[in-house]
Design a protein around this motif. Structure first.
Motif, PDB file in Angstrom:
ATOM      1  N   GLY A  20     -41.555 -77.063 -59.280  1.00 16.10           N
ATOM      2  CA  GLY A  20     -41.156 -78.444 -59.121  1.00 16.10           C
ATOM      3  C   GLY A  20     -40.646 -79.052 -60.415  1.00 16.10           C
ATOM      4  N   ASP A  21     -39.957 -80.187 -60.308  1.00 18.19           N
ATOM      5  CA  ASP A  21     -39.448 -80.874 -61.493  1.00 18.19           C
ATOM      6  C   ASP A  21     -40.572 -81.328 -62.412  1.00 18.19           C
ATOM      7  OD1 ASP A  21     -36.874 -80.537 -60.574  1.00 18.19           O
ATOM      8  OD2 ASP A  21     -36.766 -82.517 -59.632  1.00 18.19           O
ATOM      9  N   ASP A  22     -41.773 -81.518 -61.836  1.00 17.74           N
ATOM     10  CA  ASP A  22     -42.915 -81.948 -62.622  1.00 17.74           C
ATOM     11  C   ASP A  22     -43.716 -80.775 -63.176  1.00 17.74           C
ATOM     12  OD1 ASP A  22     -43.961 -80.977 -60.269  1.00 17.74           O
ATOM     13  OD2 ASP A  22     -45.128 -82.781 -59.777  1.00 17.74           O
ATOM     14  N   GLY A  23     -43.216 -79.543 -62.963  1.00 23.78           N
ATOM     15  CA  GLY A  23     -43.896 -78.363 -63.475  1.00 23.78           C
ATOM     16  C   GLY A  23     -44.959 -77.807 -62.556  1.00 23.78           C
ATOM     17  N   ARG A  24     -45.125 -78.403 -61.393  1.00 27.79           N
ATOM     18  CA  ARG A  24     -46.126 -77.898 -60.447  1.00 27.79           C
ATOM     19  C   ARG A  24     -45.544 -76.750 -59.630  1.00 27.79           C
ATOM     20  NH1 ARG A  24     -50.396 -81.339 -60.539  1.00 27.79           N
ATOM     21  NH2 ARG A  24     -49.972 -83.453 -61.317  1.00 27.79           N
ATOM     22  N   LEU A  25     -46.421 -75.828 -59.259  1.00 29.60           N
ATOM     23  CA  LEU A  25     -46.023 -74.676 -58.467  1.00 29.60           C
ATOM     24  C   LEU A  25     -46.426 -74.873 -57.008  1.00 29.60           C
ATOM     25  CD1 LEU A  25     -47.097 -71.751 -60.847  1.00 29.60           C
ATOM     26  CD2 LEU A  25     -44.916 -72.978 -60.762  1.00 29.60           C
ATOM     27  N   SER A  26     -45.592 -74.369 -56.102  1.00 30.22           N
ATOM     28  CA  SER A  26     -45.878 -74.492 -54.674  1.00 30.22           C
ATOM     29  C   SER A  26     -45.296 -73.283 -53.936  1.00 30.22           C
ATOM     30  CB  SER A  26     -45.282 -75.787 -54.111  1.00 30.22           C
ATOM     31  OG  SER A  26     -43.866 -75.790 -54.236  1.00 30.22           O
ATOM     32  N   ARG A  27     -45.580 -73.204 -52.663  1.00 27.58           N
ATOM     33  CA  ARG A  27     -45.069 -72.173 -51.754  1.00 27.58           C
ATOM     34  C   ARG A  27     -45.253 -70.759 -52.318  1.00 27.58           C
ATOM     35  NH1 ARG A  27     -40.800 -75.842 -51.561  1.00 27.58           N
ATOM     36  NH2 ARG A  27     -39.258 -74.353 -52.344  1.00 27.58           N
ATOM     37  N   PRO A  28     -46.478 -70.374 -52.657  1.00 23.76           N
ATOM     38  CA  PRO A  28     -46.702 -69.021 -53.184  1.00 23.76           C
ATOM     39  C   PRO A  28     -46.471 -67.961 -52.116  1.00 23.76           C
ATOM     40  CG  PRO A  28     -48.798 -70.088 -52.744  1.00 23.76           C
ATOM     41  CD  PRO A  28     -47.741 -71.133 -52.549  1.00 23.76           C
TER      42      PRO A  28
END
Length: 305
Positions: free
Chosen positions: A214-222
């Motif tokens: 994400g733009d905020d540095g968060r990770l998703s959809r592993p």
């Protein structure tokens, strides 16, 4: 599946466009105990890598050969460069991530999280916004061979993101057994992270996972991007087309962005890590147990050197 020479194994026709069948696999140096963390220094025209158990870093210069870059290297492992070209290293011995300044001073970027010492930072990559991402398994504190045997202070083995300006250190992934190598896709929309947990558990993971960034540095959809066999994935890199070149027990595997195995570079020793370099960034440097190998490819590595 077809073979070319004795070091290229083709599983998909796309691999022909990525390789140079007549290019030899060359040995540049041997004599390490566990070679790791290669990084190409483009403006200097040389390669640096870690020899962890010997507690040193070595340097290869074309036409000049190999010399010692740093002794008493704090059992350094993974290396990369930040956006200003400074060397960033993961140190098992100091259980920290450091930066080598232009005058040679060592700046500690991270050595604790939540008031407790890190495990043993392993591999590191710098995003285009300057943020530093690194993995923190326990390999460097399991014995006195690659660091110093010590109790684990963290509750797990995490993937971290560090803001070098504010010093903010945050966990971006906390469900790995042994997080290891990591790399961004060319557009940085995907972060790939290896889990080499099978090194200490026959039923442990030996795969590379992919996350949306994400733009905020968060990770998703592993998701699991690739199951690596034989052995485990350790260090890896991505080329300009998004193909993932990863270490394995018997060589370097190349996966397309869709996860298809394209082919393999067979290496006589267990591979630990690799990086792209050379004048056109199409020279693959491979650290494998005691030896540094190189092979010219038909494609360049992503990112900057």
């Amino acid at each position: 599946m077809s073979m070319v020479g004795n070091h290229l194994e083709y599983c998909d026709r796309r691999f022909y466009e990525l390789t140079v069948p007549i290019a030899p696999l060359e040995t540049l140096h041997t004599g390490s105990r566990w070679a790791e963390g290669p990084v190409w220094i483009a403006d200097g025209g040389y390669l640096i890598w870690s020899d962890i158990p010997n507690n040193r870093m070595l340097r290869w210069v074309p036409d000049l050969g190999v010399g010692v870059y740093r002794i008493n290297a704090n059992y350094s492992n993974g290396n990369t460069r930040d956006r200003e070209g400074r060397l960033v290293s993961c140190e098992h011995g100091g259980r920290r991530v450091t930066r080598t300044e232009w005058d040679g001073r060592i700046t500690v970027l991270a050595d604790r999280y939540d008031g407790r010492r890190l495990n043993a930072p392993n591999d590191v990559v710098v995003k285009s916004d300057g943020s530093i991402w690194f993995t923190d398994p326990t390999y460097g504190i399991l014995s006195d061979y690659e660091g110093f045997k010590a109790p684990q202070e963290q509750d797990g083995c995490y993937v971290f993101r560090l803001d070098p300006v504010t010093g903010d250190l945050r966990v971006v992934a906390d469900d790995f057994v042994k997080p290891n190598g990591l790399a961004f896709s060319p557009d940085e929309s995907i972060l790939y992270v290896a889990d080499s947990g099978a090194t200490h558990d026959d039923n442990g993971p030996h795969h590379i996972r992919a996350f949306a960034v994400g733009d905020d540095g968060r990770l998703s959809r592993p998701r699991v991007f690739a199951e690596v066999s034989p052995g485990v994935p350790d260090g890896f890199r991505v080329d300009v087309e998004g193909n993932v070149w990863t270490s394995a027990r018997d060589g370097v595997l190349c996966y397309a962005p869709d996860g298809a195995l394209l082919g393999k570079i067979l290496i006589p020793q267990m591979v630990s890590n690799l990086t792209f370099g050379g004048v056109r960034r199409n020279q693959l440097f491979i650290t494998a147990t005691s030896t540094l190998y190189t092979l010219n490819l038909g494609i360049a590595g992503a990112g900057r050197a």
